[in-house]
Write an enzyme that holds these catalytic residues in place. Structure first.
Site, PDB file in Angstrom:
ATOM      1  N   GLY A  97       0.828  -1.212   0.000  1.00 57.58           N
ATOM      2  CA  GLY A  97       0.000   0.000   0.000  1.00 57.58           C
ATOM      3  C   GLY A  97       0.854   1.250   0.000  1.00 57.58           C
ATOM      4  O   GLY A  97       0.535   2.243   0.641  1.00 57.58           O
ATOM      5  N   ALA A  98       1.946   1.200  -0.771  1.00 53.57           N
ATOM      6  CA  ALA A  98       2.968   2.258  -0.688  1.00 53.57           C
ATOM      7  C   ALA A  98       2.876   3.285  -1.817  1.00 53.57           C
ATOM      8  O   ALA A  98       3.739   4.146  -1.933  1.00 53.57           O
ATOM      9  CB  ALA A  98       4.366   1.621  -0.661  1.00 53.57           C
TER      10      ALA A  98
ATOM     11  N   ASN B  12       0.677  -2.647   5.083  1.00 53.32           N
ATOM     12  CA  ASN B  12       0.004  -1.357   5.272  1.00 53.32           C
ATOM     13  C   ASN B  12      -1.212  -1.176   4.363  1.00 53.32           C
ATOM     14  O   ASN B  12      -2.091  -0.366   4.669  1.00 53.32           O
ATOM     15  CB  ASN B  12       1.033  -0.241   5.010  1.00 53.32           C
ATOM     16  CG  ASN B  12       0.398   1.110   4.840  1.00 53.32           C
ATOM     17  OD1 ASN B  12      -0.009   1.745   5.824  1.00 53.32           O
ATOM     18  ND2 ASN B  12       0.250   1.556   3.603  1.00 53.32           N
TER      19      ASN B  12
ATOM     20  N   ALA C  65     -13.996  -4.384  12.204  1.00 55.93           N
ATOM     21  CA  ALA C  65     -13.840  -5.832  12.380  1.00 55.93           C
ATOM     22  C   ALA C  65     -12.565  -6.313  11.700  1.00 55.93           C
ATOM     23  O   ALA C  65     -11.828  -7.152  12.229  1.00 55.93           O
ATOM     24  CB  ALA C  65     -15.060  -6.567  11.830  1.00 55.93           C
TER      25      ALA C  65
ATOM     26  N   SER D 166      -5.674  -0.106  13.260  1.00 51.51           N
ATOM     27  CA  SER D 166      -6.303   1.213  13.355  1.00 51.51           C
ATOM     28  C   SER D 166      -6.872   1.379  14.754  1.00 51.51           C
ATOM     29  O   SER D 166      -7.193   0.396  15.434  1.00 51.51           O
ATOM     30  CB  SER D 166      -7.449   1.315  12.340  1.00 51.51           C
ATOM     31  OG  SER D 166      -8.249   2.450  12.605  1.00 51.51           O
TER      32      SER D 166
ATOM     33  N   LYS E 283      -9.860  -4.591  11.225  1.00 50.20           N
ATOM     34  CA  LYS E 283      -8.685  -4.114  11.956  1.00 50.20           C
ATOM     35  C   LYS E 283      -8.519  -4.845  13.293  1.00 50.20           C
ATOM     36  O   LYS E 283      -7.393  -5.068  13.757  1.00 50.20           O
ATOM     37  CB  LYS E 283      -8.775  -2.600  12.160  1.00 50.20           C
ATOM     38  CG  LYS E 283      -8.683  -1.805  10.852  1.00 50.20           C
ATOM     39  CD  LYS E 283      -7.396  -2.109  10.092  1.00 50.20           C
ATOM     40  CE  LYS E 283      -7.201  -1.232   8.863  1.00 50.20           C
ATOM     41  NZ  LYS E 283      -5.924  -1.493   8.171  1.00 50.20           N
TER      42      LYS E 283
ATOM     43  N   TYR F  82     -14.914  -2.215   8.546  1.00 53.83           N
ATOM     44  CA  TYR F  82     -13.531  -1.741   8.687  1.00 53.83           C
ATOM     45  C   TYR F  82     -12.982  -2.105  10.071  1.00 53.83           C
ATOM     46  O   TYR F  82     -11.885  -2.664  10.197  1.00 53.83           O
ATOM     47  CB  TYR F  82     -13.502  -0.229   8.464  1.00 53.83           C
ATOM     48  CG  TYR F  82     -12.120   0.395   8.542  1.00 53.83           C
ATOM     49  CD1 TYR F  82     -11.201   0.233   7.516  1.00 53.83           C
ATOM     50  CD2 TYR F  82     -11.747   1.167   9.648  1.00 53.83           C
ATOM     51  CE1 TYR F  82      -9.937   0.813   7.581  1.00 53.83           C
ATOM     52  CE2 TYR F  82     -10.487   1.743   9.722  1.00 53.83           C
ATOM     53  CZ  TYR F  82      -9.584   1.570   8.686  1.00 53.83           C
ATOM     54  OH  TYR F  82      -8.338   2.144   8.763  1.00 53.83           O
TER      55      TYR F  82
ATOM     56  N   ARG G   4       0.781   5.660  -2.081  1.00 49.37           N
ATOM     57  CA  ARG G   4       0.347   6.983  -1.600  1.00 49.37           C
ATOM     58  C   ARG G   4       0.161   6.916  -0.073  1.00 49.37           C
ATOM     59  O   ARG G   4       0.355   5.869   0.544  1.00 49.37           O
ATOM     60  CB  ARG G   4      -0.965   7.385  -2.275  1.00 49.37           C
ATOM     61  CG  ARG G   4      -2.126   6.481  -1.877  1.00 49.37           C
ATOM     62  CD  ARG G   4      -3.408   6.843  -2.605  1.00 49.37           C
ATOM     63  NE  ARG G   4      -4.555   6.248  -1.920  1.00 49.37           N
ATOM     64  CZ  ARG G   4      -5.796   6.230  -2.399  1.00 49.37           C
ATOM     65  NH1 ARG G   4      -6.049   6.739  -3.579  1.00 49.37           N
ATOM     66  NH2 ARG G   4      -6.771   5.686  -1.689  1.00 49.37           N
TER      67      ARG G   4
HETATM   68  N1  LIG Z   1      -5.833   7.442   7.159  1.00 52.83           N
HETATM   69  C1  LIG Z   1      -6.193   7.128   8.388  1.00 52.83           C
HETATM   70  O1  LIG Z   1      -6.781   7.934   9.124  1.00 52.83           O
HETATM   71  C2  LIG Z   1      -5.895   5.756   8.944  1.00 52.83           C
HETATM   72  C3  LIG Z   1      -6.169   5.529  10.300  1.00 52.83           C
HETATM   73  C4  LIG Z   1      -5.913   4.277  10.837  1.00 52.83           C
HETATM   74  C5  LIG Z   1      -5.385   3.285  10.043  1.00 52.83           C
HETATM   75  N2  LIG Z   1      -5.131   3.524   8.727  1.00 52.83           N
HETATM   76  C6  LIG Z   1      -4.595   2.411   7.938  1.00 52.83           C
HETATM   77  O2  LIG Z   1      -3.350   2.774   7.379  1.00 52.83           O
HETATM   78  C7  LIG Z   1      -3.174   2.109   6.128  1.00 52.83           C
HETATM   79  C8  LIG Z   1      -2.849   3.126   5.046  1.00 52.83           C
HETATM   80  O3  LIG Z   1      -3.931   4.056   4.990  1.00 52.83           O
HETATM   81  P1  LIG Z   1      -3.905   5.394   4.112  1.00 52.83           P
HETATM   82  O4  LIG Z   1      -4.677   6.400   4.876  1.00 52.83           O
HETATM   83  O5  LIG Z   1      -2.534   5.696   3.657  1.00 52.83           O
HETATM   84  O6  LIG Z   1      -4.823   4.930   2.877  1.00 52.83           O
HETATM   85  P2  LIG Z   1      -4.724   5.231   1.320  1.00 52.83           P
HETATM   86  O7  LIG Z   1      -6.070   4.891   0.777  1.00 52.83           O
HETATM   87  O8  LIG Z   1      -4.181   6.589   1.053  1.00 52.83           O
HETATM   88  O9  LIG Z   1      -3.640   4.161   0.815  1.00 52.83           O
HETATM   89  C9  LIG Z   1      -3.916   2.778   0.825  1.00 52.83           C
HETATM   90  C10 LIG Z   1      -3.069   2.115  -0.248  1.00 52.83           C
HETATM   91  O10 LIG Z   1      -3.384   0.702  -0.243  1.00 52.83           O
HETATM   92  C11 LIG Z   1      -3.459   0.274  -1.598  1.00 52.83           C
HETATM   93  N3  LIG Z   1      -4.290  -0.926  -1.740  1.00 52.83           N
HETATM   94  C12 LIG Z   1      -5.625  -1.028  -1.541  1.00 52.83           C
HETATM   95  N4  LIG Z   1      -6.047  -2.249  -1.859  1.00 52.83           N
HETATM   96  C13 LIG Z   1      -4.962  -2.953  -2.276  1.00 52.83           C
HETATM   97  C14 LIG Z   1      -4.757  -4.282  -2.740  1.00 52.83           C
HETATM   98  N5  LIG Z   1      -5.786  -5.137  -2.900  1.00 52.83           N
HETATM   99  N6  LIG Z   1      -3.515  -4.669  -3.068  1.00 52.83           N
HETATM  100  C15 LIG Z   1      -2.467  -3.801  -2.944  1.00 52.83           C
HETATM  101  N7  LIG Z   1      -2.598  -2.535  -2.519  1.00 52.83           N
HETATM  102  C16 LIG Z   1      -3.835  -2.116  -2.191  1.00 52.83           C
HETATM  103  C17 LIG Z   1      -4.080   1.471  -2.326  1.00 52.83           C
HETATM  104  O11 LIG Z   1      -3.887   1.399  -3.732  1.00 52.83           O
HETATM  105  C18 LIG Z   1      -3.392   2.645  -1.656  1.00 52.83           C
HETATM  106  O12 LIG Z   1      -2.206   3.013  -2.329  1.00 52.83           O
HETATM  107  C19 LIG Z   1      -4.462   1.324   5.872  1.00 52.83           C
HETATM  108  O13 LIG Z   1      -4.306  -0.017   6.284  1.00 52.83           O
HETATM  109  C20 LIG Z   1      -5.459   2.039   6.761  1.00 52.83           C
HETATM  110  O14 LIG Z   1      -6.548   1.217   7.125  1.00 52.83           O
HETATM  111  C21 LIG Z   1      -5.365   4.736   8.158  1.00 52.83           C
END
Ligand SMILES: NC(=O)c1ccc[n+]([C@@H]2O[C@H](COP(=O)([O-])OP(=O)(O)OC[C@H]3O[C@@H](n4cnc5c(N)ncnc54)[C@H](O)[C@@H]3O)[C@@H](O)[C@H]2O)c1
Length: 253
Positions: free
Chosen positions: A25-26, A94, A161, A146, A163, A159, A28
């Site tokens: 998930g890198a 991630n 569940a 999360s 996490k 979501y 962005r």
């Molecule tokens: N943003 C927040 O407030 C927050 C809070 C708590 C936890 N998180 C967790 O942190 C992590 C990153 O979140 P973020 O805010 O950067 O989200 P984001 O949506 O900006 O980035 C998520 C990335 O995961 C990739 N992704 C999604 N499905 C995929 C798949 N099937 N295979 C490969 N890659 C895939 C996407 O293409 C994207 O680049 C997530 O696990 C999210 O649940 C985020």
């Protein structure tokens, strides 16, 4: 006096030194912020994402990349190929997706998709990468959970569940891999203003979240990256099986 980030880095050894790191998930958001910090710290970093933008993101960091859908049947095989030549020290699971739907309206196929991306994918990545850590005599796994795993918010059933599953999965993985010198922890971020959830939030909600933190702000990707980098360091070798909050004090359990 407030220490600068570089002074803090010098004080807390990070041990990048060419070690291999894989971040999913890198393309962005938090994952890209973390990959950027890992490259700065000297990790040989591979960015993995389903989004083809990961190629340009990796190029900007002079890092390697792989376009992989972590829910696809061949995900484990393709990830395993990444560690064929060089074992991995740090795996950061991630990648994730968000869903905000009232419980009684959740489409069960969407429920399954959220669990598959957010939790099941981590089983595939660990099966693909952890054997290389076992062979190398140690490593680190960090799974992105999360605050939602610990705090209830309406509309976040699927979501939250998923996490909570990440937290439990990480705890079990810690017990299974500990004998090989591998630590496994989950990280529970609070609210980070990324693209995730952007279509379901408004200014009033954001202000509400800010007011919940004693620090009076939301998190940024660097806040999360700092903890992951610490967990990857030699200094964190006795921390395992934990679900660590980076919530600015919004969540204390
Ligand atoms: N943003 C927040 O407030 C927050 C809070 C708590 C936890 N998180 C967790 O942190 C992590 C990153 O979140 P973020 O805010 O950067 O989200 P984001 O949506 O900006 O980035 C998520 C990335 O995961 C990739 N992704 C999604 N499905 C995929 C798949 N099937 N295979 C490969 N890659 C895939 C996407 O293409 C994207 O680049 C997530 O696990 C999210 O649940 C985020």
């Amino acid at each position: 006096m407030t220490p600068t980030r570089s002074a803090a880095r010098t004080a807390g050894r990070t041990d990048g030194g060419g070690r291999r790191a894989i971040v999913t998930g890198a393309a962005r958001g938090i994952g890209l912020g973390l990959a950027t910090r890992l490259v700065e710290e000297g990790y040989d970093t591979t960015l993995v994402d389903v989004d083809r933008c990961v190629e340009s993101a990796a190029a900007a960091l002079d890092a390697s990349f792989a376009v992989i859908d972590l829910t696809a049947a061949d995900a484990s095989t393709r990830l395993n190929a990444l560690v064929d030549a060089e074992p991995c020290w740090l795996l950061v699971n991630n990648a994730g997706i968000f869903d905000k739907t009232p419980l009684l309206e959740i489409d069960l196929a969407e429920w399954d998709r959220v669990q598959a991306v957010n939790a099941r994918s981590m089983v595939a990545t660990m099966q693909a990468v952890v054997p290389s850590m076992v062979g190398a005599g140690g490593g680190r796994v960090v799974n992105m959970a999360s605050m939602a795993a610990k705090v209830g918010t309406p509309g976040e059933a699927a979501y939250a569940a998923s996490k909570a599953a990440v937290v439990a999965l990480s705890r079990i993985a810690a017990t299974e891999f500990g004998g090989h010198g591998i630590t496994v922890n989950s990280v529970c971020p609070g609210y980070v203003l990324t693209d995730m959830g952007a279509d379901t939030r408004d200014d009033e909600q954001v202000a509400g979240w800010v007011s919940m933190s004693p620090l009076g702000r939301l998190a940024n990707a660097d806040d999360i990256a700092s903890l992951v980098i610490y967990l990857a360091s030699d200094g964190a070798s006795y921390i395992t099986g934990q679900a660590l909050n980076v919530t600015g004090g919004m969540c204390t359990n």
